[in-house]
Design a protein around this motif. Sequence first.
Motif, PDB file in Angstrom:
ATOM      1  N   UNK A 115     -64.024  11.351 160.743  1.00 55.75           N
ATOM      2  CA  UNK A 115     -63.155  10.653 159.793  1.00 55.75           C
ATOM      3  C   UNK A 115     -61.730  10.542 160.329  1.00 55.75           C
ATOM      4  N   UNK A 116     -61.298  11.568 161.018  1.00 51.98           N
ATOM      5  CA  UNK A 116     -59.976  11.527 161.640  1.00 51.98           C
ATOM      6  C   UNK A 116     -59.932  10.491 162.751  1.00 51.98           C
ATOM      7  N   UNK A 117     -60.997  10.407 163.524  1.00 49.65           N
ATOM      8  CA  UNK A 117     -61.086   9.373 164.565  1.00 49.65           C
ATOM      9  C   UNK A 117     -61.062   7.984 163.928  1.00 49.65           C
ATOM     10  N   UNK A 118     -61.756   7.815 162.807  1.00 50.97           N
ATOM     11  CA  UNK A 118     -61.743   6.520 162.102  1.00 50.97           C
ATOM     12  C   UNK A 118     -60.333   6.191 161.620  1.00 50.97           C
ATOM     13  N   UNK A 119     -59.612   7.192 161.132  1.00 50.04           N
ATOM     14  CA  UNK A 119     -58.221   6.978 160.716  1.00 50.04           C
ATOM     15  C   UNK A 119     -57.370   6.547 161.908  1.00 50.04           C
ATOM     16  N   UNK A 120     -57.547   7.205 163.033  1.00 47.29           N
ATOM     17  CA  UNK A 120     -56.788   6.830 164.234  1.00 47.29           C
ATOM     18  C   UNK A 120     -57.148   5.419 164.697  1.00 47.29           C
ATOM     19  N   UNK A 121     -58.397   5.030 164.514  1.00 45.06           N
ATOM     20  CA  UNK A 121     -58.811   3.664 164.863  1.00 45.06           C
ATOM     21  C   UNK A 121     -58.109   2.649 163.969  1.00 45.06           C
ATOM     22  N   UNK A 122     -57.990   2.949 162.684  1.00 43.41           N
ATOM     23  CA  UNK A 122     -57.280   2.052 161.762  1.00 43.41           C
ATOM     24  C   UNK A 122     -55.816   1.952 162.169  1.00 43.41           C
ATOM     25  N   UNK A 123     -55.221   3.071 162.529  1.00 45.25           N
ATOM     26  CA  UNK A 123     -53.823   3.064 162.985  1.00 45.25           C
ATOM     27  C   UNK A 123     -53.688   2.205 164.243  1.00 45.25           C
ATOM     28  N   UNK A 124     -54.616   2.360 165.177  1.00 44.50           N
ATOM     29  CA  UNK A 124     -54.564   1.594 166.425  1.00 44.50           C
ATOM     30  C   UNK A 124     -54.742   0.101 166.178  1.00 44.50           C
ATOM     31  N   UNK A 125     -55.683  -0.250 165.313  1.00 40.77           N
ATOM     32  CA  UNK A 125     -55.920  -1.666 164.997  1.00 40.77           C
ATOM     33  C   UNK A 125     -54.686  -2.266 164.328  1.00 40.77           C
ATOM     34  N   UNK A 126     -54.119  -1.538 163.374  1.00 43.22           N
ATOM     35  CA  UNK A 126     -52.920  -2.029 162.693  1.00 43.22           C
ATOM     36  C   UNK A 126     -51.755  -2.140 163.673  1.00 43.22           C
ATOM     37  N   UNK A 127     -51.655  -1.180 164.571  1.00 46.77           N
ATOM     38  CA  UNK A 127     -50.579  -1.192 165.564  1.00 46.77           C
ATOM     39  C   UNK A 127     -50.690  -2.326 166.563  1.00 46.77           C
ATOM     40  N   UNK A 128     -51.910  -2.809 166.775  1.00 46.03           N
ATOM     41  CA  UNK A 128     -52.107  -3.905 167.725  1.00 46.03           C
ATOM     42  C   UNK A 128     -51.915  -5.273 167.083  1.00 46.03           C
TER      43      UNK A 128
END
Length: 148
Positions: free
Chosen positions: A42-55
């Motif tokens: 779930x933490x990895x999924x959160x980091x993925x959302x952060x990365x997608x939003x950041x891109x």
Amino acid sequence: METREAPDARREAPDARRGAPEATRQAFGAAANSIRICAALSTVALLAVVAVAGSGHMVNTFMWVRAVLLPVVAVLMHRLTLAASRGSRRAFERVRTLAVVMPVAIIAVDLIPGVCPPWYAAAQVICMLPVIRVALLLRNPALRAHRG
């Protein structure tokens, strides 16, 4: 001055489950480990959302809320699992219920068209696999018999 505890308060040591049968200890250990895996995923999924939003790609509010809440819920489930392993019937019932309801609810909502992108729905399904394992582990007849 003497302090009094509530009659239903439990102050048991972490090794209170030593008197439990080996199968019970193993089931609770596996359940706690599965919840830790869920928290990590779930933490990895959160980091993925952060990365997608950041891109610069679109991330909707639903994705943000779900991505933030699932690691928090995993920590709470882990605490409940530990309490259940120490003999708390109430915690045991709560973990059993959450382990069944959470995957069904999360996967069902993700299947609604337009709620989230397919990659996010797939990530959520992967995050729920350890929780499904917990649901199966805690439905073990020997474990239910031990819990009352």
